[in-house]
Design a protein around this motif. Sequence first.
Motif, PDB file in Angstrom:
ATOM      1  N   ASN A  60      23.694  70.267  64.045  1.00  0.00           N
ATOM      2  CA  ASN A  60      24.558  69.383  63.245  1.00  0.00           C
ATOM      3  C   ASN A  60      23.786  68.580  62.203  1.00  0.00           C
ATOM      4  OD1 ASN A  60      27.091  70.024  64.431  1.00  0.00           O
ATOM      5  ND2 ASN A  60      26.489  68.831  66.218  1.00  0.00           N
ATOM      6  N   LYS A  61      22.868  69.216  61.530  1.00  0.00           N
ATOM      7  CA  LYS A  61      22.067  68.556  60.500  1.00  0.00           C
ATOM      8  C   LYS A  61      22.847  68.511  59.189  1.00  0.00           C
ATOM      9  CE  LYS A  61      18.433  68.113  63.095  1.00  0.00           C
ATOM     10  NZ  LYS A  61      17.965  66.819  63.537  1.00  0.00           N
ATOM     11  N   ILE A  62      22.704  67.415  58.477  1.00  0.00           N
ATOM     12  CA  ILE A  62      23.443  67.271  57.219  1.00  0.00           C
ATOM     13  C   ILE A  62      22.858  68.156  56.110  1.00  0.00           C
ATOM     14  CG2 ILE A  62      24.279  64.960  57.726  1.00  0.00           C
ATOM     15  CD1 ILE A  62      22.055  63.862  55.930  1.00  0.00           C
ATOM     16  N   TRP A  63      21.632  68.616  56.281  1.00  0.00           N
ATOM     17  CA  TRP A  63      20.976  69.433  55.267  1.00  0.00           C
ATOM     18  C   TRP A  63      21.202  70.932  55.470  1.00  0.00           C
ATOM     19  CZ3 TRP A  63      17.623  72.563  57.797  1.00  0.00           C
ATOM     20  CH2 TRP A  63      17.094  72.121  59.005  1.00  0.00           C
ATOM     21  N   ALA A  64      22.164  71.306  56.267  1.00  0.00           N
ATOM     22  CA  ALA A  64      22.374  72.722  56.612  1.00  0.00           C
ATOM     23  C   ALA A  64      22.660  73.599  55.389  1.00  0.00           C
ATOM     24  CB  ALA A  64      23.504  72.853  57.625  1.00  0.00           C
ATOM     25  N   LYS A  65      23.244  73.026  54.351  1.00  0.00           N
ATOM     26  CA  LYS A  65      23.553  73.812  53.149  1.00  0.00           C
ATOM     27  C   LYS A  65      22.314  74.120  52.303  1.00  0.00           C
ATOM     28  CE  LYS A  65      26.974  70.932  52.038  1.00  0.00           C
ATOM     29  NZ  LYS A  65      27.999  70.305  51.212  1.00  0.00           N
ATOM     30  N   VAL A  66      21.311  73.298  52.402  1.00  0.00           N
ATOM     31  CA  VAL A  66      20.146  73.416  51.522  1.00  0.00           C
ATOM     32  C   VAL A  66      19.458  74.789  51.625  1.00  0.00           C
ATOM     33  CG1 VAL A  66      17.874  72.451  50.978  1.00  0.00           C
ATOM     34  CG2 VAL A  66      19.804  70.932  51.427  1.00  0.00           C
ATOM     35  N   PRO A  67      19.175  75.309  52.827  1.00  0.00           N
ATOM     36  CA  PRO A  67      18.542  76.638  52.879  1.00  0.00           C
ATOM     37  C   PRO A  67      19.407  77.739  52.261  1.00  0.00           C
ATOM     38  CG  PRO A  67      18.400  75.553  55.008  1.00  0.00           C
ATOM     39  CD  PRO A  67      19.289  74.714  54.157  1.00  0.00           C
ATOM     40  N   LEU A  68      20.727  77.611  52.384  1.00  0.00           N
ATOM     41  CA  LEU A  68      21.603  78.619  51.776  1.00  0.00           C
ATOM     42  C   LEU A  68      21.587  78.518  50.250  1.00  0.00           C
ATOM     43  CD1 LEU A  68      24.724  78.749  54.116  1.00  0.00           C
ATOM     44  CD2 LEU A  68      22.969  80.484  53.777  1.00  0.00           C
ATOM     45  N   ILE A  69      21.536  77.311  49.738  1.00  0.00           N
ATOM     46  CA  ILE A  69      21.447  77.133  48.292  1.00  0.00           C
ATOM     47  C   ILE A  69      20.136  77.734  47.783  1.00  0.00           C
ATOM     48  CG2 ILE A  69      21.220  75.406  46.449  1.00  0.00           C
ATOM     49  CD1 ILE A  69      23.139  73.631  48.185  1.00  0.00           C
ATOM     50  N   ILE A  70      19.049  77.467  48.496  1.00  0.00           N
ATOM     51  CA  ILE A  70      17.749  78.026  48.116  1.00  0.00           C
ATOM     52  C   ILE A  70      17.781  79.551  48.177  1.00  0.00           C
ATOM     53  CG2 ILE A  70      15.308  78.195  48.783  1.00  0.00           C
ATOM     54  CD1 ILE A  70      15.581  75.251  49.751  1.00  0.00           C
ATOM     55  N   SER A  71      18.407  80.101  49.224  1.00  0.00           N
ATOM     56  CA  SER A  71      18.474  81.565  49.338  1.00  0.00           C
ATOM     57  C   SER A  71      19.287  82.176  48.205  1.00  0.00           C
ATOM     58  CB  SER A  71      19.018  81.994  50.701  1.00  0.00           C
ATOM     59  OG  SER A  71      20.381  81.709  50.821  1.00  0.00           O
ATOM     60  N   LEU A  72      20.364  81.513  47.807  1.00  0.00           N
ATOM     61  CA  LEU A  72      21.144  82.026  46.676  1.00  0.00           C
ATOM     62  C   LEU A  72      20.337  82.006  45.387  1.00  0.00           C
ATOM     63  CD1 LEU A  72      24.800  80.741  47.119  1.00  0.00           C
ATOM     64  CD2 LEU A  72      24.058  83.075  46.704  1.00  0.00           C
ATOM     65  N   ILE A  73      19.595  80.953  45.167  1.00  0.00           N
ATOM     66  CA  ILE A  73      18.748  80.882  43.972  1.00  0.00           C
ATOM     67  C   ILE A  73      17.709  82.003  44.002  1.00  0.00           C
ATOM     68  CG2 ILE A  73      16.979  79.499  42.798  1.00  0.00           C
ATOM     69  CD1 ILE A  73      18.619  76.994  43.739  1.00  0.00           C
TER      70      ILE A  73
END
Length: 123
Positions: A63-76
Motif C-alpha cells: 500500500n505504498k503511495i509511490w506505486a505508480k512511479v515504477p509504471l510511469i518509469i517503465s512506460l517512459i
Amino acid sequence: MKKTILLIFLLLFGFLTLFMSSSVLFDWFGIRAKEGNFVPFIVWANWLCGMLYLITAYAIFKNKIWAKVPLIISLIILVLAYIGLFIHINNGGIFETKTVGAMAFRILVSALFLYIITKISKK
C-alpha cells in the motif's frame, strides 16, 4: 478485489518478462537462438521493465503511495526504446518483425496497468 487481480497480473507479467528477457540476454535454455535477430537494447529495456513491474507489485502489496512511479518509469523506458527501435530499423538494423508488435503490446499493457492503479488509488 481489483487490487489483488492487478497484483497477480503484475507479478505474472513481471516474472515472465524477466525470465524471457534474461534467457535471451544470458542464453539460458537455448532461447537466444530461437529469438533470431533480437535487438539487444530492446531486450535490456524489457528486462528493466520486468524489474519495475515487480517493484510495482511490491508497492501495491505494501500500500505504498509511490506505486505508480515504477509504471510511469517503465512506460517512459518502453516508449524511448520503441522510438529507438524505429531509428534502428530505419538505419538498416536487423530485427524481427514480431518485435514491433510485441513492443506495442507491452506499451499498451503497461499503460493499462497504470490506468488501473490510478483508478484504484483514487477510491
